[in-house]
Design a protein around this motif. Structure first.
Motif, PDB file in Angstrom:
ATOM      1  N   LEU A  68      72.470 -54.620 -65.972  1.00 51.00           N
ATOM      2  CA  LEU A  68      73.320 -55.738 -65.578  1.00 51.00           C
ATOM      3  C   LEU A  68      73.478 -55.692 -64.065  1.00 51.00           C
ATOM      4  CD1 LEU A  68      76.029 -55.560 -68.378  1.00 51.00           C
ATOM      5  CD2 LEU A  68      74.345 -57.366 -68.049  1.00 51.00           C
ATOM      6  N   ILE A  69      73.128 -56.791 -63.392  1.00 48.75           N
ATOM      7  CA  ILE A  69      73.042 -56.811 -61.926  1.00 48.75           C
ATOM      8  C   ILE A  69      73.680 -58.080 -61.388  1.00 48.75           C
ATOM      9  CG2 ILE A  69      71.439 -56.779 -59.962  1.00 48.75           C
ATOM     10  CD1 ILE A  69      69.413 -55.385 -61.729  1.00 48.75           C
ATOM     11  N   ARG A  70      74.303 -57.976 -60.226  1.00 47.18           N
ATOM     12  CA  ARG A  70      74.866 -59.142 -59.552  1.00 47.18           C
ATOM     13  C   ARG A  70      73.763 -59.946 -58.861  1.00 47.18           C
ATOM     14  NH1 ARG A  70      80.226 -59.648 -59.116  1.00 47.18           N
ATOM     15  NH2 ARG A  70      81.573 -57.855 -59.515  1.00 47.18           N
ATOM     16  N   LEU A  71      74.073 -61.196 -58.554  1.00 46.06           N
ATOM     17  CA  LEU A  71      73.055 -62.107 -58.022  1.00 46.06           C
ATOM     18  C   LEU A  71      72.487 -61.648 -56.688  1.00 46.06           C
ATOM     19  CD1 LEU A  71      71.448 -64.730 -58.173  1.00 46.06           C
ATOM     20  CD2 LEU A  71      73.380 -65.882 -57.072  1.00 46.06           C
ATOM     21  N   GLY A  72      73.352 -61.252 -55.741  1.00 47.96           N
ATOM     22  CA  GLY A  72      72.856 -60.877 -54.427  1.00 47.96           C
ATOM     23  C   GLY A  72      71.806 -59.787 -54.493  1.00 47.96           C
ATOM     24  N   GLU A  73      72.084 -58.748 -55.260  1.00 52.76           N
ATOM     25  CA  GLU A  73      71.128 -57.655 -55.414  1.00 52.76           C
ATOM     26  C   GLU A  73      69.884 -58.122 -56.147  1.00 52.76           C
ATOM     27  OE1 GLU A  73      70.900 -53.058 -57.140  1.00 52.76           O
ATOM     28  OE2 GLU A  73      72.571 -54.360 -57.696  1.00 52.76           O
ATOM     29  N   LEU A  74      70.059 -58.943 -57.165  1.00 51.82           N
ATOM     30  CA  LEU A  74      68.921 -59.445 -57.930  1.00 51.82           C
ATOM     31  C   LEU A  74      67.944 -60.192 -57.023  1.00 51.82           C
ATOM     32  CD1 LEU A  74      67.411 -60.194 -60.540  1.00 51.82           C
ATOM     33  CD2 LEU A  74      69.054 -62.064 -60.853  1.00 51.82           C
ATOM     34  N   LEU A  75      68.464 -61.042 -56.157  1.00 49.28           N
ATOM     35  CA  LEU A  75      67.605 -61.812 -55.258  1.00 49.28           C
ATOM     36  C   LEU A  75      66.904 -60.913 -54.248  1.00 49.28           C
ATOM     37  CD1 LEU A  75      69.849 -64.938 -54.540  1.00 49.28           C
ATOM     38  CD2 LEU A  75      67.938 -64.764 -56.134  1.00 49.28           C
ATOM     39  N   GLU A  76      67.634 -59.965 -53.690  1.00 49.73           N
ATOM     40  CA  GLU A  76      67.034 -59.082 -52.692  1.00 49.73           C
ATOM     41  C   GLU A  76      65.963 -58.182 -53.299  1.00 49.73           C
ATOM     42  OE1 GLU A  76      70.332 -57.142 -50.841  1.00 49.73           O
ATOM     43  OE2 GLU A  76      71.096 -59.007 -49.953  1.00 49.73           O
ATOM     44  N   LEU A  77      66.075 -57.910 -54.595  1.00 54.29           N
ATOM     45  CA  LEU A  77      65.070 -57.089 -55.268  1.00 54.29           C
ATOM     46  C   LEU A  77      63.719 -57.783 -55.378  1.00 54.29           C
ATOM     47  CD1 LEU A  77      67.261 -55.571 -58.123  1.00 54.29           C
ATOM     48  CD2 LEU A  77      66.106 -54.274 -56.329  1.00 54.29           C
ATOM     49  N   ARG A  78      63.680 -59.075 -55.107  1.00 53.66           N
ATOM     50  CA  ARG A  78      62.393 -59.779 -55.118  1.00 53.66           C
ATOM     51  C   ARG A  78      61.437 -59.175 -54.095  1.00 53.66           C
ATOM     52  NH1 ARG A  78      61.233 -61.415 -59.413  1.00 53.66           N
ATOM     53  NH2 ARG A  78      59.572 -62.643 -58.474  1.00 53.66           N
ATOM     54  N   HIS A  79      61.986 -58.508 -53.087  1.00 54.46           N
ATOM     55  CA  HIS A  79      61.160 -57.939 -52.020  1.00 54.46           C
ATOM     56  C   HIS A  79      61.013 -56.423 -52.149  1.00 54.46           C
ATOM     57  CE1 HIS A  79      61.340 -61.833 -49.998  1.00 54.46           C
ATOM     58  NE2 HIS A  79      62.621 -61.855 -50.296  1.00 54.46           N
ATOM     59  N   SER A  80      61.383 -55.894 -53.307  1.00 52.46           N
ATOM     60  CA  SER A  80      61.267 -54.453 -53.544  1.00 52.46           C
ATOM     61  C   SER A  80      59.971 -54.146 -54.293  1.00 52.46           C
ATOM     62  CB  SER A  80      62.461 -53.957 -54.353  1.00 52.46           C
ATOM     63  OG  SER A  80      62.364 -54.412 -55.703  1.00 52.46           O
ATOM     64  N   GLN A  81      59.740 -52.861 -54.531  1.00 50.75           N
ATOM     65  CA  GLN A  81      58.560 -52.460 -55.298  1.00 50.75           C
ATOM     66  C   GLN A  81      58.745 -52.715 -56.784  1.00 50.75           C
ATOM     67  OE1 GLN A  81      57.797 -48.369 -54.261  1.00 50.75           O
ATOM     68  NE2 GLN A  81      56.724 -48.930 -52.365  1.00 50.75           N
ATOM     69  N   CYS A  82      59.978 -53.019 -57.183  1.00 47.24           N
ATOM     70  CA  CYS A  82      60.263 -53.320 -58.594  1.00 47.24           C
ATOM     71  C   CYS A  82      61.117 -54.589 -58.668  1.00 47.24           C
ATOM     72  CB  CYS A  82      60.984 -52.155 -59.261  1.00 47.24           C
ATOM     73  SG  CYS A  82      61.296 -52.399 -61.039  1.00 47.24           S
ATOM     74  N   PRO A  83      60.498 -55.746 -58.453  1.00 51.87           N
ATOM     75  CA  PRO A  83      61.271 -56.995 -58.553  1.00 51.87           C
ATOM     76  C   PRO A  83      61.808 -57.182 -59.961  1.00 51.87           C
ATOM     77  CG  PRO A  83      58.922 -57.459 -58.423  1.00 51.87           C
ATOM     78  CD  PRO A  83      59.089 -56.003 -58.139  1.00 51.87           C
ATOM     79  N   MET A  84      63.046 -57.671 -60.036  1.00 53.87           N
ATOM     80  CA  MET A  84      63.721 -57.857 -61.316  1.00 53.87           C
ATOM     81  C   MET A  84      63.853 -59.349 -61.610  1.00 53.87           C
ATOM     82  SD  MET A  84      64.592 -54.664 -62.283  1.00 53.87           S
ATOM     83  CE  MET A  84      66.051 -54.746 -63.331  1.00 53.87           C
TER      84      MET A  84
END
Length: 309
Positions: A68-84
């Motif tokens: 369970l993740i908040r929106l801000g973190e979810l969006l920023e994860l698009r640029h990680s090695q594991c996009p959610m």
């Protein structure tokens, strides 16, 4: 979902908070009733602190399948090695707000002037209070802010006189005191149209979504059943899930469940449905305040309703 006969597919779920509370009860209900098992799933529901990383970090490390993740973190994860990818929302509205005792005389955000108000040391959340004060004709500079650090002050702290009001989850921390619940004042940000948003998202890695779409559909379908049953039968839900939340007074659990259940469904009674327009408006608010490095271009890949039945 691919599985051998009589073999359950294991699914490890990481909650956003340090312990379960009634906002999670739909999942515990589905498990207690055996509905996940009937659908071929063996679901573990885990909570913990963040000293080893965020729930998303641990999904990336392979310890969990969903978080369970908040929106801000979810969006920023698009640029990680594991996009959610957020495949459903837990709440159709935000959960946080300001609460106080009626005896304090506080009835509106403007009434917080001259009062000690406990707030998290998160600038995004402090800005919400600023905006709410302005919307209500108040002056934020007249508040005496009490930053509580990692400690989340609840109604018990107010009753002890640590501060006059507190910013936290209205459906939980405001219910932890000894005063009758109808003696508590709750001020929600949606009432003054400040940063409306979905509170949490059920998130799987993009890789998991691509490889296991049927597993996600099954999990969401059964989870929706758990939340619907809990909303329609709150006392039965509390009785069935007591072992997971045995540290909480059943009366508090019931009050929390009844407070939270309207947030689980949209205007059409649909569980989990994400509103793209709400995601976009909150993203714009976060961008304007400098509270996220994400942009509107990150939204399309980060959320979807395609797995909801």
């Amino acid at each position: 979902m691919s599985q051998q006969k009589n073999t359950l597919e294991k699914l490890r779920v990481r909650l956003e908070y340090v312990h379960p509370w009634p906002n999670h009860i739909g999942m515990f209900m589905a498990r207690a009733k055996g509905w996940y098992k009937d659908a071929g799933l063996d679901v573990s529901i885990i909570s913990d602190g963040r000293d080893r990383g965020t729930p998303a970090d641990l999904v990336a490390q392979g310890e969990y399948d969903m978080a369970l993740i908040r929106l801000g973190e979810l969006l920023e994860l698009r640029h990680s090695q594991c996009p959610m990818v957020g495949v459903a929302t837990l709440n159709q509205c935000q959960l946080g707000g300001i609460f106080a005792l009626k005896s304090s005389g506080i009835r509106s955000f403007k009434d917080l002037e001259g009062r000690q108000v406990a707030m998290p040391t998160v600038e995004r959340l402090v800005q919400m209070v600023r905006d709410a004060m302005k919307a209500d004709g108040g002056d934020f500079s007249k508040i005496e802010v009490v930053h509580t650090g990692a400690w989340e002050g609840d109604m018990r702290a107010i009753e002890k006189g640590y501060f006059d009001a507190a910013f936290s989850v209205l459906g939980w921390e405001s219910m932890q005191g000894v005063q009758p619940l109808d003696e508590v004042v709750r001020l929600d940000f949606d009432s003054v149209n400040v940063a409306p948003h979905h509170s949490y998202f059920f998130c799987f890695s993009e890789e998991f979504c691509n490889k296991n779409p049927d597993t996600i559909r099954t999990f969401l379908d059964v989870t929706a059943q758990g939340y619907r049953f809990s909303a329609d039968n709150p006392e039965k839900a509390i009785n069935n899930c007591g072992s997971a939340m045995c540290n909480v007074d059943p009366a508090v659990m019931l009050a929390s469940l009844n407070y939270m259940k309207p947030s689980w469904f949209n205007e059409e009674g649909k569980w989990g449905k994400i509103k793209p327009e709400l995601v976009e408006s909150y993203t714009k608010w976060m961008m304007a305040g400098g509270f996220t490095t994400a942009t509107l271009d990150d939204i399309p890949g980060a959320i979807t309703n395609e797995f909801l039945v």
